[in-house]
Structure formats: C-alpha cells, structure tokens
Scaffold this motif. Structure first.
Motif, PDB file in Angstrom:
ATOM      1  N   ARG A 184       0.827  -1.194   0.000  1.00 39.15           N
ATOM      2  CA  ARG A 184       0.000   0.000   0.000  1.00 39.15           C
ATOM      3  C   ARG A 184       0.871   1.259   0.000  1.00 39.15           C
ATOM      4  O   ARG A 184       1.883   1.329   0.697  1.00 39.15           O
ATOM      5  N   PRO A 185       0.506   2.308  -0.769  1.00 38.15           N
ATOM      6  CA  PRO A 185       1.272   3.561  -0.738  1.00 38.15           C
ATOM      7  C   PRO A 185       1.258   4.187   0.654  1.00 38.15           C
ATOM      8  O   PRO A 185       0.307   4.003   1.432  1.00 38.15           O
ATOM      9  N   GLU A 186       2.314   4.912   0.971  1.00 37.76           N
ATOM     10  CA  GLU A 186       2.333   5.658   2.221  1.00 37.76           C
ATOM     11  C   GLU A 186       1.362   6.842   2.128  1.00 37.76           C
ATOM     12  O   GLU A 186       1.103   7.354   1.022  1.00 37.76           O
ATOM     13  N   VAL A 187       0.836   7.267   3.264  1.00 34.32           N
ATOM     14  CA  VAL A 187      -0.119   8.375   3.301  1.00 34.32           C
ATOM     15  C   VAL A 187       0.316   9.365   4.368  1.00 34.32           C
ATOM     16  O   VAL A 187       0.447   9.007   5.543  1.00 34.32           O
ATOM     17  N   TYR A 188       0.556  10.600   3.941  1.00 34.92           N
ATOM     18  CA  TYR A 188       0.916  11.687   4.840  1.00 34.92           C
ATOM     19  C   TYR A 188      -0.238  12.690   4.910  1.00 34.92           C
ATOM     20  O   TYR A 188      -0.928  12.914   3.910  1.00 34.92           O
ATOM     21  N   LEU A 189      -0.416  13.298   6.060  1.00 36.13           N
ATOM     22  CA  LEU A 189      -1.320  14.433   6.188  1.00 36.13           C
ATOM     23  C   LEU A 189      -0.503  15.694   5.935  1.00 36.13           C
ATOM     24  O   LEU A 189       0.443  15.983   6.661  1.00 36.13           O
ATOM     25  N   VAL A 211       7.951   8.780  -6.059  1.00 40.45           N
ATOM     26  CA  VAL A 211       7.146   9.924  -6.473  1.00 40.45           C
ATOM     27  C   VAL A 211       5.947  10.028  -5.539  1.00 40.45           C
ATOM     28  O   VAL A 211       5.303   9.016  -5.220  1.00 40.45           O
ATOM     29  N   ALA A 212       5.637  11.243  -5.104  1.00 41.05           N
ATOM     30  CA  ALA A 212       4.472  11.480  -4.248  1.00 41.05           C
ATOM     31  C   ALA A 212       3.673  12.652  -4.789  1.00 41.05           C
ATOM     32  O   ALA A 212       4.230  13.560  -5.421  1.00 41.05           O
ATOM     33  N   LEU A 213       2.377  12.639  -4.529  1.00 42.77           N
ATOM     34  CA  LEU A 213       1.470  13.686  -5.014  1.00 42.77           C
ATOM     35  C   LEU A 213       0.588  14.190  -3.889  1.00 42.77           C
ATOM     36  O   LEU A 213      -0.065  13.390  -3.204  1.00 42.77           O
ATOM     37  N   PRO A 214       0.523  15.503  -3.659  1.00 43.99           N
ATOM     38  CA  PRO A 214      -0.476  16.057  -2.735  1.00 43.99           C
ATOM     39  C   PRO A 214      -1.849  16.130  -3.413  1.00 43.99           C
ATOM     40  O   PRO A 214      -1.952  16.482  -4.590  1.00 43.99           O
ATOM     41  N   SER A 215      -2.890  15.817  -2.652  1.00 42.83           N
ATOM     42  CA  SER A 215      -4.262  15.923  -3.145  1.00 42.83           C
ATOM     43  C   SER A 215      -5.136  16.560  -2.084  1.00 42.83           C
ATOM     44  O   SER A 215      -5.056  16.197  -0.906  1.00 42.83           O
ATOM     45  N   HIS A 216      -5.969  17.512  -2.486  1.00 42.64           N
ATOM     46  CA  HIS A 216      -6.956  18.093  -1.587  1.00 42.64           C
ATOM     47  C   HIS A 216      -8.122  17.116  -1.507  1.00 42.64           C
ATOM     48  O   HIS A 216      -8.703  16.736  -2.526  1.00 42.64           O
ATOM     49  N   VAL A 217      -8.458  16.703  -0.277  1.00 45.79           N
ATOM     50  CA  VAL A 217      -9.376  15.577  -0.088  1.00 45.79           C
ATOM     51  C   VAL A 217     -10.458  15.925   0.930  1.00 45.79           C
ATOM     52  O   VAL A 217     -10.184  16.545   1.965  1.00 45.79           O
ATOM     53  N   PHE A 218     -11.672  15.487   0.631  1.00 45.80           N
ATOM     54  CA  PHE A 218     -12.760  15.517   1.610  1.00 45.80           C
ATOM     55  C   PHE A 218     -13.565  14.241   1.450  1.00 45.80           C
ATOM     56  O   PHE A 218     -13.971  13.880   0.340  1.00 45.80           O
ATOM     57  N   VAL A 219     -13.825  13.551   2.561  1.00 41.04           N
ATOM     58  CA  VAL A 219     -14.582  12.308   2.524  1.00 41.04           C
ATOM     59  C   VAL A 219     -15.700  12.380   3.550  1.00 41.04           C
ATOM     60  O   VAL A 219     -15.524  12.888   4.659  1.00 41.04           O
ATOM     61  N   LEU A 233      -1.906   6.359 -12.541  1.00 38.64           N
ATOM     62  CA  LEU A 233      -1.550   7.340 -13.559  1.00 38.64           C
ATOM     63  C   LEU A 233      -0.105   7.809 -13.419  1.00 38.64           C
ATOM     64  O   LEU A 233       0.632   7.882 -14.412  1.00 38.64           O
ATOM     65  N   LEU A 234       0.317   8.114 -12.189  1.00 36.45           N
ATOM     66  CA  LEU A 234       1.617   8.729 -11.958  1.00 36.45           C
ATOM     67  C   LEU A 234       2.625   7.788 -11.294  1.00 36.45           C
ATOM     68  O   LEU A 234       3.754   8.207 -11.009  1.00 36.45           O
ATOM     69  N   GLY A 235       2.228   6.541 -11.061  1.00 36.53           N
ATOM     70  CA  GLY A 235       3.127   5.610 -10.407  1.00 36.53           C
ATOM     71  C   GLY A 235       3.517   6.053  -9.008  1.00 36.53           C
ATOM     72  O   GLY A 235       4.687   6.046  -8.631  1.00 36.53           O
ATOM     73  N   LEU A 236       2.531   6.447  -8.211  1.00 39.94           N
ATOM     74  CA  LEU A 236       2.797   7.076  -6.920  1.00 39.94           C
ATOM     75  C   LEU A 236       3.223   6.062  -5.856  1.00 39.94           C
ATOM     76  O   LEU A 236       2.663   4.981  -5.741  1.00 39.94           O
ATOM     77  N   ASP A 237       4.197   6.480  -5.068  1.00 44.76           N
ATOM     78  CA  ASP A 237       4.631   5.715  -3.908  1.00 44.76           C
ATOM     79  C   ASP A 237       4.025   6.261  -2.617  1.00 44.76           C
ATOM     80  O   ASP A 237       4.043   5.582  -1.588  1.00 44.76           O
ATOM     81  N   ALA A 238       3.532   7.495  -2.662  1.00 44.52           N
ATOM     82  CA  ALA A 238       2.955   8.118  -1.467  1.00 44.52           C
ATOM     83  C   ALA A 238       1.913   9.149  -1.870  1.00 44.52           C
ATOM     84  O   ALA A 238       2.035   9.803  -2.917  1.00 44.52           O
ATOM     85  N   HIS A 239       0.886   9.284  -1.028  1.00 46.15           N
ATOM     86  CA  HIS A 239      -0.112  10.340  -1.149  1.00 46.15           C
ATOM     87  C   HIS A 239       0.088  11.328  -0.008  1.00 46.15           C
ATOM     88  O   HIS A 239       0.300  10.933   1.134  1.00 46.15           O
ATOM     89  N   LEU A 240      -0.005  12.620  -0.316  1.00 44.91           N
ATOM     90  CA  LEU A 240      -0.091  13.653   0.710  1.00 44.91           C
ATOM     91  C   LEU A 240      -1.509  14.193   0.676  1.00 44.91           C
ATOM     92  O   LEU A 240      -1.950  14.755  -0.333  1.00 44.91           O
ATOM     93  N   VAL A 241      -2.234  14.012   1.766  1.00 49.01           N
ATOM     94  CA  VAL A 241      -3.661  14.329   1.827  1.00 49.01           C
ATOM     95  C   VAL A 241      -3.839  15.670   2.521  1.00 49.01           C
ATOM     96  O   VAL A 241      -3.441  15.842   3.674  1.00 49.01           O
ATOM     97  N   ILE A 242      -4.447  16.624   1.822  1.00 49.01           N
ATOM     98  CA  ILE A 242      -4.700  17.953   2.361  1.00 49.01           C
ATOM     99  C   ILE A 242      -6.181  18.054   2.701  1.00 49.01           C
ATOM    100  O   ILE A 242      -7.036  18.049   1.817  1.00 49.01           O
TER     101      ILE A 242
END
Length: 334
Positions: free
Chosen positions: A2-7, A228-236, A296-305
């Motif tokens: 599973r990719p790593e997840v940062y806040l 590679v990591a990508l920040p995403s603005h998220v609301f759930v 899409l981007l081959g992400l190793d981590a998500h940064l969740v905003i």
C-alpha cells in the motif's frame, strides 16, 4: 504494498465562509498539532507541515510545529512540506533537521523546494535570477552536512566552511530522507542527479499535467530512493452528496485564495476542480480516485490535504478519522 499516506498541512488562516469568523493564530497552530495526533491514531504514515512567509499561510517555522508533534506522537513520520531551502542557511537547516530526528527517535524528513513568491525572495535578499542557483547550491551543501562530518566547502551564496561538523548528528543513516518538491523538468533532473525522491506540487492543477515530468524522472532515475508522491486536496463523508455539499464552500474559498499560486492561468472552476485535482466523495469513491492517481503517476505516497478554507476543527478531525478507517485500507499500489 500500500502507498504511504501523509497528512499535509499548509496552514491557511482563512475565515469560515459560512460565518465569516476565523479562529486566532494560536488556535490555528495548536489545531495542527491535534490533527497530527489524530492522523497517527488513524493510521497515517506521516505528517508534513508547510513553510510560508508574509501571507495568510501562517506557518513560518514548520520545524517548531513538528517538534511539538514529535513530543506527542511515536510512529508518525515528521516532514516539512516544504522547506524553502534557497531562503535558508543550509547549515542551520541541517542542525534543525538532525535535532528533530534525534528528539523523535529517527522520524524526521525534509521536502525542499524553491518557492513561488517573488515578494518572499526579495524579503530574504534573493536577487532576480538567483533563486534556482541558490537552491541548487544549498541542497548540495545540506546533503553533504547531513551525511558527513568535517565538511570543508566553498560556494557562491554563503561563507566558506572549514572542517565543520554540524551537531547533533542525525539518528538515521546515512541521513534523513530529503525530497525535492517541484513539478518542473529542471527540478526532476536535479532529483535524478542527486538520487532523491520527487514530491509533486500542491497547486490544485489537474494531475495529468504532471505526467511529462514524472515520466522524465522515472526514465532517468537509477537511485534506490526513486519515489514519487502527489499532494491531493481531499474531503470524505459517508455519502458523495454529503461530501460535495459540505466541502464545496470551503474548497471555493481556499481555491480563490490560492489561485495566484496555481500557475496554469485558467479561470477558477470548482466543478472542474472536483472532477480533477480535488478528491471528494464517499470512502469508496475517494479511494478509487486516489488509486487512479497512483496508477496514472506511479505514486509511492499520497499527501492528503484536508484542512483548508476555514473548515472547522471538529470537521477536519472527522475527515481524518474517516479517511483512516475507511479509505486507507482501500488504497493500493500502482
């Protein structure tokens, strides 16, 4: 795996668009510490705190916020998001990062970037056309100081060093992780040269725009630390309709505030943001969208905003908890 997840907390200090009221700066900063504590409880890998100056982003010293978080957590990775390295003395950055690493038992990280504000450049005495060169020089010196004792060095933008060993020495060997934060080809090439992981920008641009840079990085990198990591603005929320209704005014407020830094010159369109750069919906929908981005981007981590636009602290914490229990278990590697 599973990719790593940062806040990722950027620290905008905006009023609630529904009431026009804003909390104090002190409440805002303390809220970030509480969010990180809840993120650890919810199963996040780490937290990243942004650095800004002279704007309504109010965190100017992310290392201090991270130190407060370190004292109240035990597993959370602790990163800046980002450190404006061209504006800082790399000797002091090395000392601050190592101190955080020691105090946290080896949990410190760093994301470095050039920054996008000419006003900040001017205030820190960076002449026109110097930013990229200063960043490059400071990064090379920072890595050297973190990895080796007795550093002797001469450069263009700071005084020379003669057999300098920064203290304390970091716990992690050969050093804490240092990411390059950028979406430009030049920065991707620098990350390749130095063997560093690449953190894409958090500018609410359609993630598809990052494909050429990621492809360039992936094709050239040979380092074991290629990530590679990508920040995403998220609301759930429990339902997609509820998520869109509750989040829309806060996303609109934040996007309007941050529009000058988005960098694509297009007219702000909230519906397009919700269909592209912003991730909003029920847990299954949010996880599905993040998995699509990972592929899409081959992400190793998500940064969740999560914390943007004056969203009330109880709502921010609720989203973090729901994301941890219902979204993280659904995330998959690309």
């Amino acid at each position: 795996m599973r990719p790593e997840v940062y806040l990722l907390i950027l620290g905008d200090h905006l009023p609630d668009p529904r009431t026009g009221l804003a909390v104090s700066e002190a409440e805002r900063l303390r809220a970030m510490v509480e969010q990180a504590i809840v993120a650890e409880e919810a199963g996040f890998t780490g937290v990243a705190i942004g650095e800004h100056h002279f704007t309504r982003y109010i965190v100017s010293a992310p290392e201090l916020v991270l130190a407060a978080i370190a004292a109240r957590t035990s597993t959370l990775r602790l990163s800046t998001g980002v450190t404006l390295l061209a504006h800082r003395d790399p000797v002091l950055v090395a000392e601050e990062l190592a101190t955080l690493d020691v105090l946290s038992g080896g949990r410190a990280e760093l994301i470095v970037a050039r920054g996008v504000s000419q006003e900040t450049d001017a205030a820190f005495g960076i002449g026109q056309g110097q930013l990229r060169a200063r960043f490059d020089e400071h990064l090379r010196l920072l890595l050297l100081l973190l990895e080796k004792p007795d550093v002797t060095w001469n450069g263009r933008f700071r005084g020379p060093l003669a057999a300098v060993t920064t203290t304390p020495r970091p716990v992690q060997t050969p050093r804490p992780t240092v990411w390059i934060g950028s979406g430009s080809a030049a920065s991707a090439d620098l990350a390749v040269e130095l063997g560093l992981p690449l953190m894409l920008p958090s500018t609410l641009r359609d993630p598809v725009a990052h494909l050429p840079v990621v492809s360039r990085y992936r094709e050239r990198i040979r380092s074991a630390d290629a990530r590679v990591a990508l920040p995403s603005h998220v609301f759930v929320a429990q339902s997609t309709a509820e998520a869109h209704t509750r989040w829309r005014p806060y996303l609109a407020s934040y996007a309007s505030f941050a529009d000058e830094w988005r960098g694509d010159g297009t007219r702000l369109d909230i519906d397009k943001l919700l269909a592209g750069a912003a991730v909003c919906g029920d847990p299954e929908q949010v996880a599905g969208r993040l998995n699509q981005l990972a592929t899409l981007l081959g992400l190793d981590a998500h940064l969740v905003i999560v914390d943007i636009g004056g969203l009330a602290q109880p709502d921010v914490l609720a989203v973090i908890r729901l994301f941890g229990t219902e979204v993280i278990p659904r995330l998959s590697a690309p």
